[in-house]
Write an enzyme that holds these catalytic residues in place. Structure first.
Site, PDB file in Angstrom:
ATOM      1  N   LYS A  37       0.827  -1.219   0.000  1.00  0.00           N
ATOM      2  CA  LYS A  37       0.000   0.000   0.000  1.00  0.00           C
ATOM      3  C   LYS A  37       0.856   1.262   0.000  1.00  0.00           C
ATOM      4  CE  LYS A  37      -1.651   2.224   3.679  1.00  0.00           C
ATOM      5  NZ  LYS A  37      -1.239   3.451   4.368  1.00  0.00           N
ATOM      6  N   ASN A  38       1.875   1.294   0.852  1.00  0.00           N
ATOM      7  CA  ASN A  38       2.651   2.533   0.956  1.00  0.00           C
ATOM      8  C   ASN A  38       3.580   2.749  -0.242  1.00  0.00           C
ATOM      9  OD1 ASN A  38       1.319   3.369   3.197  1.00  0.00           O
ATOM     10  ND2 ASN A  38       2.880   2.689   4.658  1.00  0.00           N
ATOM     11  N   ARG A 108      -3.115  10.982   3.893  1.00  0.00           N
ATOM     12  CA  ARG A 108      -1.774  11.419   4.257  1.00  0.00           C
ATOM     13  C   ARG A 108      -0.866  11.459   3.021  1.00  0.00           C
ATOM     14  NH1 ARG A 108       0.910  14.373   7.814  1.00  0.00           N
ATOM     15  NH2 ARG A 108       3.092  13.836   7.807  1.00  0.00           N
ATOM     16  N   CYS A 132      -4.760   9.129   9.269  1.00  0.00           N
ATOM     17  CA  CYS A 132      -4.973   8.815  10.680  1.00  0.00           C
ATOM     18  C   CYS A 132      -4.164   9.748  11.554  1.00  0.00           C
ATOM     19  CB  CYS A 132      -4.569   7.376  10.965  1.00  0.00           C
ATOM     20  SG  CYS A 132      -5.707   6.217  10.231  1.00  0.00           S
ATOM     21  N   ARG A 137       1.853  15.546  13.041  1.00  0.00           N
ATOM     22  CA  ARG A 137       2.419  14.968  11.819  1.00  0.00           C
ATOM     23  C   ARG A 137       2.946  16.095  10.928  1.00  0.00           C
ATOM     24  NH1 ARG A 137      -0.880   9.737   9.780  1.00  0.00           N
ATOM     25  NH2 ARG A 137       1.132   9.407   8.803  1.00  0.00           N
ATOM     26  N   PRO A 138       4.122  16.624  11.299  1.00  0.00           N
ATOM     27  CA  PRO A 138       4.661  17.780  10.564  1.00  0.00           C
ATOM     28  C   PRO A 138       5.111  17.429   9.151  1.00  0.00           C
ATOM     29  CG  PRO A 138       6.264  16.970  12.159  1.00  0.00           C
ATOM     30  CD  PRO A 138       5.031  16.123  12.324  1.00  0.00           C
ATOM     31  N   ILE A 139       5.240  18.469   8.308  1.00  0.00           N
ATOM     32  CA  ILE A 139       5.807  18.246   6.960  1.00  0.00           C
ATOM     33  C   ILE A 139       6.994  19.194   6.737  1.00  0.00           C
ATOM     34  CG2 ILE A 139       3.703  17.325   5.894  1.00  0.00           C
ATOM     35  CD1 ILE A 139       3.458  20.149   4.534  1.00  0.00           C
ATOM     36  N   ASP A 140       7.603  19.632   7.841  1.00  0.00           N
ATOM     37  CA  ASP A 140       8.702  20.600   7.726  1.00  0.00           C
ATOM     38  C   ASP A 140       9.879  20.061   6.894  1.00  0.00           C
ATOM     39  OD1 ASP A 140       8.809  18.965  10.221  1.00  0.00           O
ATOM     40  OD2 ASP A 140      10.843  19.761  10.276  1.00  0.00           O
ATOM     41  N   GLN A 141      10.136  18.757   6.944  1.00  0.00           N
ATOM     42  CA  GLN A 141      11.265  18.215   6.180  1.00  0.00           C
ATOM     43  C   GLN A 141      10.948  18.175   4.681  1.00  0.00           C
ATOM     44  OE1 GLN A 141      14.360  17.652   7.724  1.00  0.00           O
ATOM     45  NE2 GLN A 141      13.110  18.728   9.227  1.00  0.00           N
ATOM     46  N   ASP A 321       4.395   0.607  12.143  1.00  0.00           N
ATOM     47  CA  ASP A 321       3.105   0.165  11.612  1.00  0.00           C
ATOM     48  C   ASP A 321       2.751  -1.260  12.037  1.00  0.00           C
ATOM     49  OD1 ASP A 321       2.842   2.622  10.474  1.00  0.00           O
ATOM     50  OD2 ASP A 321       3.429   1.999   8.464  1.00  0.00           O
ATOM     51  N   ARG A 413      -8.584   0.996   4.511  1.00  0.00           N
ATOM     52  CA  ARG A 413      -7.602   1.890   3.883  1.00  0.00           C
ATOM     53  C   ARG A 413      -6.364   1.112   3.428  1.00  0.00           C
ATOM     54  NH1 ARG A 413      -5.641   6.336   7.570  1.00  0.00           N
ATOM     55  NH2 ARG A 413      -4.270   6.376   5.782  1.00  0.00           N
TER      56      ARG A 413
HETATM   57  N1  EPU Z   1       8.529  14.011  10.555  1.00  0.00           N
HETATM   58  C1  EPU Z   1       8.931  15.297  10.783  1.00  0.00           C
HETATM   59  N2  EPU Z   1       8.892  16.181   9.752  1.00  0.00           N
HETATM   60  C2  EPU Z   1       8.477  15.828   8.518  1.00  0.00           C
HETATM   61  C3  EPU Z   1       8.056  14.509   8.284  1.00  0.00           C
HETATM   62  C4  EPU Z   1       8.091  13.605   9.331  1.00  0.00           C
HETATM   63  O1  EPU Z   1       9.317  15.653  11.909  1.00  0.00           O
HETATM   64  O2  EPU Z   1       8.474  16.685   7.622  1.00  0.00           O
HETATM   65  C5  EPU Z   1       8.574  13.044  11.664  1.00  0.00           C
HETATM   66  C6  EPU Z   1       7.191  12.506  12.010  1.00  0.00           C
HETATM   67  O3  EPU Z   1       6.522  13.355  12.918  1.00  0.00           O
HETATM   68  C7  EPU Z   1       7.517  11.155  12.590  1.00  0.00           C
HETATM   69  C8  EPU Z   1       8.770  10.736  11.828  1.00  0.00           C
HETATM   70  O4  EPU Z   1       9.310  11.921  11.248  1.00  0.00           O
HETATM   71  O5  EPU Z   1       7.846  11.316  13.947  1.00  0.00           O
HETATM   72  C9  EPU Z   1       8.549   9.723  10.729  1.00  0.00           C
HETATM   73  O6  EPU Z   1       7.578  10.209   9.813  1.00  0.00           O
HETATM   74  P1  EPU Z   1       7.598   9.759   8.283  1.00  0.00           P
HETATM   75  O7  EPU Z   1       7.748  10.975   7.452  1.00  0.00           O
HETATM   76  O8  EPU Z   1       8.578   8.676   8.127  1.00  0.00           O
HETATM   77  O9  EPU Z   1       6.142   9.190   8.103  1.00  0.00           O
HETATM   78  P2  EPU Z   1       5.178   9.348   6.869  1.00  0.00           P
HETATM   79  O10 EPU Z   1       5.947   9.379   5.605  1.00  0.00           O
HETATM   80  O11 EPU Z   1       4.215  10.441   7.114  1.00  0.00           O
HETATM   81  C10 EPU Z   1       4.944   6.802   6.413  1.00  0.00           C
HETATM   82  C11 EPU Z   1       3.829   5.822   6.315  1.00  0.00           C
HETATM   83  C12 EPU Z   1       3.259   5.563   7.696  1.00  0.00           C
HETATM   84  C13 EPU Z   1       4.369   5.085   8.630  1.00  0.00           C
HETATM   85  C14 EPU Z   1       5.545   6.060   8.610  1.00  0.00           C
HETATM   86  C15 EPU Z   1       6.748   5.564   9.399  1.00  0.00           C
HETATM   87  C16 EPU Z   1       2.897   6.273   4.149  1.00  0.00           C
HETATM   88  C17 EPU Z   1       1.785   6.828   3.349  1.00  0.00           C
HETATM   89  N3  EPU Z   1       2.782   6.365   5.465  1.00  0.00           N
HETATM   90  O12 EPU Z   1       4.378   7.988   6.943  1.00  0.00           O
HETATM   91  O13 EPU Z   1       2.330   4.511   7.506  1.00  0.00           O
HETATM   92  O14 EPU Z   1       3.887   4.975   9.942  1.00  0.00           O
HETATM   93  O15 EPU Z   1       5.970   6.287   7.257  1.00  0.00           O
HETATM   94  O16 EPU Z   1       7.179   4.341   8.892  1.00  0.00           O
HETATM   95  O17 EPU Z   1       3.855   5.737   3.605  1.00  0.00           O
HETATM   96  C18 EPU Z   1       0.378   3.275   7.869  1.00  0.00           C
HETATM   97  O18 EPU Z   1       0.607   2.699   6.783  1.00  0.00           O
HETATM   98  O19 EPU Z   1      -0.461   2.888   8.701  1.00  0.00           O
HETATM   99  C19 EPU Z   1       1.151   4.482   8.193  1.00  0.00           C
HETATM  100  C20 EPU Z   1       0.760   5.363   9.077  1.00  0.00           C
END
Ligand code: EPU
Length: 438
Positions: A37-38, A108, A132, A137-141, A321, A413
């Site tokens: 899925k991801n 997301r 969820c 859930r920041p996107i600063d990076q 996950d 989902r």
């Molecule tokens: N983070 C930041 N800044 C950013 C992005 C992330 O501080 O700009 C932090 C987050 O707050 C978190 C950590 O970095 O503490 C990891 O976040 P990541 O960016 O890796 O997560 P994501 O890309 O939003 C994906 C999966 C999630 C999974 C995470 C971690 C997808 C669509 N989602 O999320 O999957 O938990 O990686 O492996 O690929 C799920 O499938 O149930 C799910 C939530």
């Protein structure tokens, strides 16, 4: 609270469904895993970079994927279904770089549309991501990466605006390991002028899958799967190729844990055992039987399980996950277990539901202490996110009596046909619709 997902039966309808599980049956048999899925939710937006037709196979038929397909269709991509799990995407004529706000905010993974549209059209307006909620859930990076590539990034009216005169290769060092940021910058940099180097990159299997997809279309990405990724920008990506997604690591892990929890004997096929190492090691430590082959893992009960300590980490660490699912299994094991959630701030909301079923778990901040073994008993419970829902299904399979799991739409989902797959293994699980909130 998670954002509501549209129901899965009819577009626009919210279908209220629950799972009713008559627990206590050991799972036995063989199970085929779906595509990841991801990976799918990144590769579908990445296909917008391709001027031409791409065929994608082994795509899981789950609601997150369906929403994304609807979104890119609205933007002008032409989708032709070839079967339940494969379709072509023709992104030659994209007419909008502003995908519909309402649809996008449900998901997301919609943030990948930013990277794809920026890479190809140099601008995009995309609603802030939904999905969820397990804390901040920041996107600063993501923003930092886009800015390094030369884009102007603004957040206003609930959306992210990105715009650049030119996307230029850059050296980016992420402040924390992030799956989404790594993929998003990799996607955008594919068509940048010059070379981009991402340091402190995430290494999850689906990052390699996205890089392989882009390379198959003509990109030049090296190092995916390590913490340094190098992307040499190319002028265009060409269609005419077929790409098949990797198997889903988290779906595999969920069924491995379900097999262990029921003390059954299940062979899970069509998988990449290497992706499962952190889980297989933990299951062996807990005294669960494991047999591995080239593309399968057999999981079988060996009697009493031992408690353990689990710490979630980016790949190759134990995946967040699978945290709710392994916590459920630890409830059944002897002794005190500890779970440290190191990726998300608040991913323990499901504990209250497990405790309702007889588990003895205390959570404090990012640590959960589990006092086992517990005898679980059926109860009405609510899933509040995808993986929490999967954990409740596992609890229901083990529990004495009947468990009703509400909010099945969150489980839909990310798990294709979960009840049919479990029924094939001998579970007594039904999907039941109801008209009003019970
Ligand atoms: N983070 C930041 N800044 C950013 C992005 C992330 O501080 O700009 C932090 C987050 O707050 C978190 C950590 O970095 O503490 C990891 O976040 P990541 O960016 O890796 O997560 P994501 O890309 O939003 C994906 C999966 C999630 C999974 C995470 C971690 C997808 C669509 N989602 O999320 O999957 O938990 O990686 O492996 O690929 C799920 O499938 O149930 C799910 C939530």
């Amino acid at each position: 609270m998670c954002y509501n997902q549209p129901g899965i039966k009819r577009k626009g309808d919210l279908v209220l469904e629950k799972f009713v599980i008559n627990g206590g049956k050991k799972l036995h048999g063989t199970l085929q895993i779906s595509g990841a899925k991801n990976a799918a939710v990144a590769i579908i937006p990445a296909a917008l970079l391709v001027e031409g037709v791409v065929t994608i196979e082994n795509v899981p038929d789950v609601s997150d994927v369906r929403i994304l397909i609807d979104i890119i269709s609205e933007m002008g991509a032409k989708i032709t279904r070839l079967g339940r799990n494969s379709f072509t995407i023709d992104s030659t004529e994209i007419k909008s770089c502003e995908p519909p706000y309402k649809m996008v905010s449900k998901l997301r993974a919609s943030y990948y549309l930013l990277g794809a549209l920026l890479g190809r059209f140099k601008h995009a307006v995309v609603a802030l991501p939904g999905g969820c909620d397990f804390g901040n859930r920041p996107i600063d990076q993501h923003e930092k990466g886009f800015r390094s590539l030369g884009a102007d990034v603004k957040i206003k009216k609930g959306a992210v605006y990105v715009k650049a005169n030119e996307i230029k290769g850059a050296h980016i060092y992420f402040d924390n390991v992030s799956v989404g940021s790594t993929i998003n910058i990799m996607i955008a940099a594919t068509r940048a002028k010059g070379t981009t180097v991402i340091e402190n990159a995430a290494k999850e299997p689906h990052i390699v899958d996205v890089a392989n997809f882009l390379n198959a279309m003509g990109a030049n990405i090296k190092g995916a799967g390590t913490d340094v990724i190098r992307i040499r920008g190319v002028d265009s990506l060409k269609g005419g190729h077929t790409y098949s997604l990797i198997p889903d690591q988290i779906e595999t892990g969920t069924y491995m844990i379900a097999a262990a929890a029921t003390g059954g004997d299940v062979t899970i096929t069509g998988i990449i055992p290497k992706h499962m190492e952190s889980l297989t090691a933990k299951l062996i430590e807990m005294n669960v039987g494991i047999e591995e082959g080239g593309d399968y893992i057999r999981v079988f009960g060996k009697g009493k399980m031992r408690g353990a300590t689990v710490k979630t980490q980016p790949y190759p660490g134990f995946p967040t996950d699978l945290q709710p699912q392994i916590a459920t299994l630890l409830c059944l094991a002897d002794g005190v277990s500890t779970v440290y959630e190191k990726v998300w701030d608040t991913r323990f909301q499901y504990i209250v539901e497990l405790n309702r079923m007889g588990a003895k778990i205390k959570a404090d901040g990012n640590t959960a202490i589990i006092d086992g073994p517990s005898t679980l008993s059926g109860a009405p419970v609510r899933s509040n996110d995808l993986r929490a829902g999967a954990a409740l299904v596992i609890a229901g399979l083990v529990a004495e009596g009947v468990t009703q799991i509400y909010n099945v739409r969150f489980i839909d989902r990310g798990y294709e046909d979960i009840e049919a797959k479990l029924r094939d293994l001998g579970a007594d699980i039904q999907r039941v619709s109801y008209d009003t909130e019970e």
